[in-house]
Design a protein around this motif. Structure first.
Motif, PDB file in Angstrom:
ATOM      1  N   ASP A  88     -35.065 -23.991  -4.973  1.00 51.11           N
ATOM      2  CA  ASP A  88     -33.643 -24.119  -4.639  1.00 51.11           C
ATOM      3  C   ASP A  88     -32.809 -23.021  -5.291  1.00 51.11           C
ATOM      4  N   LEU A  89     -33.408 -21.869  -5.564  1.00 51.36           N
ATOM      5  CA  LEU A  89     -32.693 -20.814  -6.281  1.00 51.36           C
ATOM      6  C   LEU A  89     -31.463 -20.330  -5.504  1.00 51.36           C
ATOM      7  N   VAL A  90     -31.616 -20.072  -4.216  1.00 51.52           N
ATOM      8  CA  VAL A  90     -30.488 -19.574  -3.427  1.00 51.52           C
ATOM      9  C   VAL A  90     -29.371 -20.621  -3.371  1.00 51.52           C
ATOM     10  N   HIS A  91     -29.755 -21.879  -3.179  1.00 55.13           N
ATOM     11  CA  HIS A  91     -28.755 -22.961  -3.164  1.00 55.13           C
ATOM     12  C   HIS A  91     -28.054 -23.072  -4.514  1.00 55.13           C
ATOM     13  N   ALA A  92     -28.817 -22.984  -5.611  1.00 54.33           N
ATOM     14  CA  ALA A  92     -28.219 -23.076  -6.941  1.00 54.33           C
ATOM     15  C   ALA A  92     -27.298 -21.894  -7.211  1.00 54.33           C
ATOM     16  N   PHE A  93     -27.686 -20.717  -6.722  1.00 54.17           N
ATOM     17  CA  PHE A  93     -26.823 -19.549  -6.899  1.00 54.17           C
ATOM     18  C   PHE A  93     -25.506 -19.731  -6.137  1.00 54.17           C
ATOM     19  N   GLY A  94     -25.590 -20.259  -4.921  1.00 57.90           N
ATOM     20  CA  GLY A  94     -24.366 -20.526  -4.169  1.00 57.90           C
ATOM     21  C   GLY A  94     -23.479 -21.541  -4.865  1.00 57.90           C
ATOM     22  N   ASN A  95     -24.093 -22.594  -5.422  1.00 52.09           N
ATOM     23  CA  ASN A  95     -23.314 -23.580  -6.172  1.00 52.09           C
ATOM     24  C   ASN A  95     -22.651 -22.948  -7.394  1.00 52.09           C
ATOM     25  N   SER A  96     -23.388 -22.104  -8.105  1.00 49.03           N
ATOM     26  CA  SER A  96     -22.849 -21.468  -9.313  1.00 49.03           C
ATOM     27  C   SER A  96     -21.673 -20.561  -8.983  1.00 49.03           C
ATOM     28  N   VAL A  97     -21.818 -19.748  -7.934  1.00 46.37           N
ATOM     29  CA  VAL A  97     -20.742 -18.832  -7.552  1.00 46.37           C
ATOM     30  C   VAL A  97     -19.517 -19.608  -7.086  1.00 46.37           C
ATOM     31  N   GLY A  98     -19.727 -20.603  -6.208  1.00 44.15           N
ATOM     32  CA  GLY A  98     -18.596 -21.395  -5.735  1.00 44.15           C
ATOM     33  C   GLY A  98     -17.912 -22.148  -6.854  1.00 44.15           C
ATOM     34  N   PHE A  99     -18.704 -22.749  -7.724  1.00 47.15           N
ATOM     35  CA  PHE A  99     -18.154 -23.510  -8.845  1.00 47.15           C
ATOM     36  C   PHE A  99     -17.343 -22.613  -9.777  1.00 47.15           C
ATOM     37  N   SER A 100     -17.896 -21.446 -10.129  1.00 46.60           N
ATOM     38  CA  SER A 100     -17.212 -20.556 -11.070  1.00 46.60           C
ATOM     39  C   SER A 100     -15.935 -19.972 -10.472  1.00 46.60           C
ATOM     40  N   LEU A 101     -15.976 -19.573  -9.201  1.00 47.03           N
ATOM     41  CA  LEU A 101     -14.785 -18.984  -8.582  1.00 47.03           C
ATOM     42  C   LEU A 101     -13.670 -20.011  -8.401  1.00 47.03           C
ATOM     43  N   ILE A 102     -14.034 -21.220  -7.930  1.00 46.28           N
ATOM     44  CA  ILE A 102     -13.006 -22.260  -7.738  1.00 46.28           C
ATOM     45  C   ILE A 102     -12.390 -22.657  -9.074  1.00 46.28           C
ATOM     46  N   ALA A 103     -13.233 -22.814 -10.102  1.00 48.36           N
ATOM     47  CA  ALA A 103     -12.717 -23.178 -11.421  1.00 48.36           C
ATOM     48  C   ALA A 103     -11.782 -22.104 -11.965  1.00 48.36           C
ATOM     49  N   THR A 104     -12.133 -20.826 -11.769  1.00 47.68           N
ATOM     50  CA  THR A 104     -11.275 -19.739 -12.252  1.00 47.68           C
ATOM     51  C   THR A 104      -9.950 -19.713 -11.509  1.00 47.68           C
ATOM     52  N   VAL A 105     -10.009 -19.872 -10.185  1.00 48.69           N
ATOM     53  CA  VAL A 105      -8.775 -19.834  -9.385  1.00 48.69           C
ATOM     54  C   VAL A 105      -7.829 -20.971  -9.783  1.00 48.69           C
ATOM     55  N   ILE A 106      -8.362 -22.123 -10.142  1.00 44.51           N
ATOM     56  CA  ILE A 106      -7.514 -23.253 -10.515  1.00 44.51           C
ATOM     57  C   ILE A 106      -6.970 -23.094 -11.928  1.00 44.51           C
ATOM     58  N   THR A 107      -7.791 -22.598 -12.852  1.00 38.89           N
ATOM     59  CA  THR A 107      -7.361 -22.516 -14.248  1.00 38.89           C
ATOM     60  C   THR A 107      -6.316 -21.432 -14.493  1.00 38.89           C
ATOM     61  N   VAL A 108      -6.319 -20.366 -13.688  1.00 40.09           N
ATOM     62  CA  VAL A 108      -5.394 -19.251 -13.944  1.00 40.09           C
ATOM     63  C   VAL A 108      -3.934 -19.684 -13.824  1.00 40.09           C
ATOM     64  N   PRO A 109      -3.487 -20.280 -12.712  1.00 48.11           N
ATOM     65  CA  PRO A 109      -2.062 -20.685 -12.661  1.00 48.11           C
ATOM     66  C   PRO A 109      -1.709 -21.744 -13.692  1.00 48.11           C
ATOM     67  N   ILE A 110      -2.641 -22.645 -13.998  1.00 44.02           N
ATOM     68  CA  ILE A 110      -2.350 -23.664 -15.016  1.00 44.02           C
ATOM     69  C   ILE A 110      -2.126 -23.007 -16.371  1.00 44.02           C
ATOM     70  N   GLY A 111      -3.032 -22.080 -16.738  1.00 41.54           N
ATOM     71  CA  GLY A 111      -2.899 -21.411 -18.029  1.00 41.54           C
ATOM     72  C   GLY A 111      -1.653 -20.555 -18.122  1.00 41.54           C
ATOM     73  N   VAL A 112      -1.332 -19.821 -17.063  1.00 40.45           N
ATOM     74  CA  VAL A 112      -0.136 -18.965 -17.075  1.00 40.45           C
ATOM     75  C   VAL A 112       1.129 -19.819 -17.157  1.00 40.45           C
ATOM     76  N   TYR A 113       1.187 -20.892 -16.392  1.00 39.25           N
ATOM     77  CA  TYR A 113       2.367 -21.758 -16.433  1.00 39.25           C
ATOM     78  C   TYR A 113       2.529 -22.395 -17.819  1.00 39.25           C
ATOM     79  N   ALA A 114       1.408 -22.813 -18.433  1.00 39.09           N
ATOM     80  CA  ALA A 114       1.484 -23.394 -19.776  1.00 39.09           C
ATOM     81  C   ALA A 114       1.967 -22.364 -20.792  1.00 39.09           C
ATOM     82  N   ALA A 115       1.530 -21.099 -20.646  1.00 41.60           N
ATOM     83  CA  ALA A 115       1.992 -20.049 -21.552  1.00 41.60           C
ATOM     84  C   ALA A 115       3.486 -19.798 -21.391  1.00 41.60           C
ATOM     85  N   LEU A 116       3.976 -19.788 -20.148  1.00 35.23           N
ATOM     86  CA  LEU A 116       5.409 -19.609 -19.920  1.00 35.23           C
ATOM     87  C   LEU A 116       6.214 -20.781 -20.483  1.00 35.23           C
TER      88      LEU A 116
END
Length: 319
Positions: A88-116
């Protein structure tokens, strides 16, 4: 001036100007010798394990051959081919990429707004900043165990949903498990973006704020044209580091779902662990780890490019 005149008259008087002392070989090589301890440490903790990992990845190493692993059958690149075609290497790689990108996209506005929200001084700001850092300073074991307990079938989350008249869910199995992993990762990782954005805001000169106020800049205009340019560098670097961290995060997925992890939430770190220490196929696990290293090297390249030392010259070599 008298000293210069004396030096000019020295040959006429039969004297010689003082010769410049030449450095010995040991003095010229001293900077290299000072780097030797660091080079030895890097070789012991990085290069040697990497070479051993490449060698093990080319062996048929399992529970039957581990006792004499040096003489284990050599299979060459078969482990790498099998990792792509029969696991399941290809499937796991897809999960890892999707998980990491979605988590980053969500955390960035939250972190910036909290800093402001905590940039300007007000009563209780120190308490708010301390509370924002709680998810980040908690150990991964505590975070994973805490959320796993709440998300059990008879946990507090389902009890609250039932009390509100909403249906309970199976949060640790099935398709919902992928979004649960993202939710917990966002909860634990957004303070890092907050810290990086706050450091960028602290670098803004007070004179810049005063000039924007004198020019009558509105809040959004000031935020867009004055504040955000200062945040571009720290936030971009934080995004790269956060993406690498999400892709390598083993402990959170392991604590939430165990191994082998459910198919919908199988990521590269848990797959490598499961193959190595559950299936006891150490050669295959080493091959998967090397493939993961090569895949992670892509964002790592951009990270190293972003943090390269400033030499004082631009890309054209001009000062």
């Amino acid at each position: 001036m008298k000293k210069d005149a004396a030096l000019r008259r020295a040959p006429e008087l039969g004297g010689q100007p003082p010769a410049k002392r030449r450095r010995t070989v040991s003095e010229r090589n001293r900077p290299l010798w000072m780097l030797t301890p660091g080079a030895l440490l890097i070789g012991l903790i990085i290069i040697v394990p990497l070479i051993l990992g490449i060698y093990i990845a080319m062996l048929q190493l399992d529970q039957y051959t581990i006792r004499k692993w040096i003489s284990a059958p050599f299979v060459g690149l078969n482990n790498f081919v099998e990792a792509f075609t029969s696991t399941d290497l290809v499937h796991a790689f897809g999960n890892s990429v999707g998980f990491s990108l979605i988590a980053t996209v969500i955390t960035v506005p939250i972190g910036v707004y909290a800093a402001l929200a905590t940039q300007n001084a007000y009563r209780g700001r120190s308490l708010v900043r301390s509370m924002f850092l709680i998810p980040y300073v908690l150990p991964s074991f505590v975070v994973g165990s805490f959320w796993r307990t709440m998300l059990q079938h008879d946990g507090i989350v389902n009890k609250v949903l039932t009390g509100l008249g909403l249906p309970a869910g199976q949060w640790l199995t099935g398709p919902a498990s992928f979004w649960v992993l993202i939710l917990v990762e966002v909860w634990a990782a957004w303070p890092f973006i907050y810290l990086m954005a706050l450091s960028g805001l602290q670098s803004v000169d007070q004179e810049v704020h005063e000039a924007a106020a004198i020019d009558g800049a509105l809040w959004w205009t000031k935020l867009r044209y004055v504040i955000f340019p200062y945040l571009r560098g720290p936030v971009a670097l934080a995004c790269l580091i956060a993406t690498l961290h999400h892709m390598n995060n083993f402990s959170l997925a392991f604590l939430l779902f165990g191994v082998p992890a459910p198919f919908d939430v199988q990521v590269l770190p848990t797959l490598v662990y499961s193959m190595s220490f559950t299936s006891l196929r150490f050669g295959m696990g080493a091959a998967m780890a090397l493939i993961s290293l090569l895949l992670i090297a892509v964002p790592l390249y951009f990270y190293l490019k972003a943090v390269r030392l400033d030499t004082g010259t631009d890309a054209g070599g001009k000062k």
